[in-house]
Design a protein around this motif. Structure first.
Motif, short mmCIF file in Angstrom:
data_model
loop_
_atom_site.label_atom_id
_atom_site.label_comp_id
_atom_site.label_asym_id
_atom_site.label_seq_id
_atom_site.Cartn_x
_atom_site.Cartn_y
_atom_site.Cartn_z
N ALA A 100 -64.93 98.59 107.09
CA ALA A 100 -65.42 99.90 107.53
C ALA A 100 -65.82 100.74 106.32
N THR A 101 -66.64 101.73 106.57
CA THR A 101 -67.05 102.65 105.50
C THR A 101 -65.91 103.64 105.23
N VAL A 102 -66.08 104.40 104.17
CA VAL A 102 -65.16 105.51 103.94
C VAL A 102 -65.44 106.58 104.98
N ASN A 103 -64.52 107.52 105.14
CA ASN A 103 -64.68 108.55 106.17
C ASN A 103 -65.93 109.40 105.95
N ARG A 104 -66.62 109.65 107.04
CA ARG A 104 -67.69 110.64 107.06
C ARG A 104 -67.25 111.77 107.98
N VAL A 156 -63.88 113.24 112.02
CA VAL A 156 -64.09 112.07 111.16
C VAL A 156 -64.92 111.04 111.92
N LEU A 209 -66.02 107.15 111.47
CA LEU A 209 -65.80 105.93 110.71
C LEU A 209 -66.72 104.84 111.24
N SER A 251 -67.81 101.11 111.64
CA SER A 251 -67.23 99.77 111.57
C SER A 251 -68.31 98.76 111.19
N MET A 299 -59.38 98.99 105.70
CA MET A 299 -60.70 98.98 105.06
C MET A 299 -61.16 97.58 104.70
#
Length: 241
Positions: free
Chosen positions: A126-130, A148, A150, A152, A228
């Protein structure tokens, strides 16, 4: 100054990937980065460490603190995800010896096969939090400002609208781009290197150890490093000397 690669991996895991982090591990990583920089100053070569040191001398990097951050970034990004990727690939090929045999027969190529391995087992899940900057609706979900978001990567790489029968591992699958290395401006800078590393490492491993076999049932493999990252915590195998 030398440190076991497995120890480095464990330090990165305990510093930022484990659910309960250990601050003393970060201190050890920092000490290692500083020792590595000192070593490269007295032993320059044709390598990234020497290049980073020259960047400090030329003013491109702003001192020891930024140098340390760059060294840790290279060690983390260049090692941790590669370990996950190779571990997953070895597992899948040992689970599917017929597909491994087809690769050595020349079709598909290692490059095409590695692409499927990255799709099937995305090292980064997954990406870092946006964070939403305004109220919005994504699909059928309402997202409020400040929520948040996230992304995937693992789910996107198993999207049935893009990949036929996505839950099936198939190295002969027609190559299509996937999100294992991100996309657009956030595409991993090391994507090309990582693919080559996978191709070379796997071919060398299976060419040298022709009778490599899993020592446990695949269902017994313990998956770890989430949320992650994802990969086998260990992969017991057997082979002849």
């Amino acid at each position: 100054m030398r440190k076991d690669p497995a120890r480095c991996f464990d330090l990165f895991y305990r510093t930022g990937l484990a659910r309960t982090t250990d601050p003393t591990c970060f201190e050890e990583l920092v000490e290692y980065a500083d020792e590595l920089a000192d070593y490269k100053r007295s032993h320059p070569g044709d390598d990234i460490g020497t290049l980073l040191l020259r960047s400090v001398d030329s003013g491109q990097l702003q001192g020891q603190r930024e140098l340390r951050s760059m060294i840790l970034s290279v060690l983390g990004a260049g090692h941790v995800t590669t370990v996950q990727s190779v571990g997953c690939a070895v597992l899948r090929l040992l689970e599917n010896p017929d597909q491994l045999a087809s690769i050595f027969a020349g079709s598909p190529s290692w490059a095409q096969s590695v692409n499927e391995m990255l799709r099937y087992d995305s090292p980064i899940q997954a990406t870092v939090n946006r964070y939403a900057t305004e109220d919005m609706r994504i699909g059928e979900v309402d997202v409020a400002k400040g929520d948040v978001v996230l992304i995937s990567i693992a789910a996107a790489n198993r999207d049935p609208e893009r990949f036929e029968d996505p839950e099936r591992f198939d190295v002969t699958r027609p190559s299509r781009s996937n999100l294992a290395f991100g996309h657009g401006t956030h595409l991993c800078l090391g994507a090309h290197l990582a693919r080559i590393e996978g191709e070379v490492a796997l071919e060398m491993l299976f060419r040298q150890l022709k009778d490599l076999r899993l020592a446990i049932d695949p269902a017994e493999v313990v998956w770890s490093y989430g949320p992650m990252l994802r990969g086998p915590r260990e992969l017991p195998v057997t082979f002849s000397r």
